[in-house]
Design an enzyme around this catalytic site. Structure first.
Site, PDB file in Angstrom:
ATOM      1  N   ASP A 163      -2.329  -0.386   6.620  1.00 16.65           N
ATOM      2  CA  ASP A 163      -3.289  -0.795   5.597  1.00 16.65           C
ATOM      3  C   ASP A 163      -2.835  -2.058   4.877  1.00 16.65           C
ATOM      4  OD1 ASP A 163      -4.742   1.371   6.364  1.00 16.65           O
ATOM      5  OD2 ASP A 163      -4.623   2.448   4.455  1.00 16.65           O
TER       6      ASP A 163
ATOM      7  N   GLU B  66       0.870   5.810   0.371  1.00 17.24           N
ATOM      8  CA  GLU B  66       0.209   7.095   0.596  1.00 17.24           C
ATOM      9  C   GLU B  66       0.919   8.123  -0.284  1.00 17.24           C
ATOM     10  OE1 GLU B  66      -2.537   7.265   2.134  1.00 17.24           O
ATOM     11  OE2 GLU B  66      -2.451   5.310   3.145  1.00 17.24           O
TER      12      GLU B  66
ATOM     13  N   ASP C 141       0.854  -1.188   0.000  1.00 16.76           N
ATOM     14  CA  ASP C 141       0.000   0.000   0.000  1.00 16.76           C
ATOM     15  C   ASP C 141       0.888   1.235   0.000  1.00 16.76           C
ATOM     16  OD1 ASP C 141      -2.825   1.087   0.248  1.00 16.76           O
ATOM     17  OD2 ASP C 141      -1.864   2.084   1.943  1.00 16.76           O
TER      18      ASP C 141
ATOM     19  N   HIS D   4      -4.413  10.901   5.415  1.00 19.56           N
ATOM     20  CA  HIS D   4      -3.322  10.176   6.080  1.00 19.56           C
ATOM     21  C   HIS D   4      -2.622  10.946   7.193  1.00 19.56           C
ATOM     22  CE1 HIS D   4      -0.810  12.617   3.489  1.00 19.56           C
ATOM     23  NE2 HIS D   4      -1.211  11.994   2.395  1.00 19.56           N
TER      24      HIS D   4
ATOM     25  N   HIS E 129      -5.377   6.740   7.353  1.00 18.33           N
ATOM     26  CA  HIS E 129      -4.738   5.788   6.452  1.00 18.33           C
ATOM     27  C   HIS E 129      -3.235   5.783   6.722  1.00 18.33           C
ATOM     28  CE1 HIS E 129      -8.005   5.475   3.125  1.00 18.33           C
ATOM     29  NE2 HIS E 129      -8.541   5.697   4.309  1.00 18.33           N
TER      30      HIS E 129
END
Length: 240
Positions: free
Chosen positions: A159, A10, A8, A58, A154
């Protein structure tokens, strides 16, 4: 063994082709769909401002990212961790688009771009299994009884860890409860409290058999003869 990397990211915003950049990468290693405990977690200085919308998702600020390494400084560690593992990503076009954009920025040092057809995308998997239902990560956690109470914002590593559990459920059930493996964590280079990965553990998998148990087991296997189907499932007696 099947090696997969649940990943994952960001970012500073939603447009990889519009100048947005990666700011966090989290990844979890699976062997035969079982988490090994090895993870990868890095923050990156995007060398541009984080959009307000992305920050609200985030919580990673420009000030927090200012002293982090740029992507070019951590890409070697990332590629070493990914190795030949198959990527597992939720909504893969988004993350793959950002990774390929960062790769392309490396110029002559750029690794081959990631092909979407080589990635397991858990979003269409979830949509096929639960048509017409919400299939974002929080909805899937609720559906499968997966604890996501720490997900107030997040975060790439958190995640990825949650997605690893969701992925196993999408495949048909919990296999992680077997607890067959003990392995290492690749600790993050930096970050705020609550985002740190677990402390590093030994990197080799340790057999739980005593030497006496191993000898007796080998003798039992030998007594079954060469035609026994057990041999189809055993590749080696050496620890992984």
């Amino acid at each position: 063994m099947l090696r997969e990397i649940v990943l994952d990211t960001e970012t500073t915003g939603t447009e990889a082709k519009g100048g947005d950049r990666l700011i966090e990468i989290g990844a979890v290693e699976l062997l035969n769909h079982i988490p090994t405990g090895r993870t990868f977690h890095r923050y990156c200085n995007p060398q541009r401002a984080v959009s307000e919308g992305a920050f609200n998702v985030h919580g990673l600020s420009d000030a927090f990212l200012a002293d982090k390494p740029v992507f070019a400084e951590i890409v070697g560690e990332l590629l070493d961790f990914l190795g030949d593992g198959r990527l597992v990503i939720h909504n893969a076009p988004f993350d793959v688009g950002f990774l390929n954009m960062e790769y392309a920025r490396l110029g002559d040092r750029a690794p081959p771009p990631i092909r979407l057809e080589d990635v397991v995308d858990t979003l269409p998997m979830a949509r096929r299994k639960h048509p017409g239902a919400a299939n974002n990560l929080d909805a899937l956690c609720s559906r499968y009884g997966i604890d996501n109470t720490k997900r107030t914002k997040h975060g790439a590593l958190l995640d990825a860890q949650i997605l690893a559990e969701v992925y196993v459920e999408l495949l048909g059930g919990k296999q992680t409860s077997l607890g067959l493996m003990e392995a290492a964590t690749v600790a993050p280079a930096g970050g705020s409290a609550g985002r740190q990965a677990a402390a590093a553990a030994p990197r080799s998998y340790r057999s739980r058999l005593t030497e006496d148990e191993r000898v007796r087991h080998d003798a039992f296997r030998a007594s079954l003869g060469t035609a026994a189907i057990w041999g189809d499932y055993i590749g080696t007696d050496e620890p992984a």
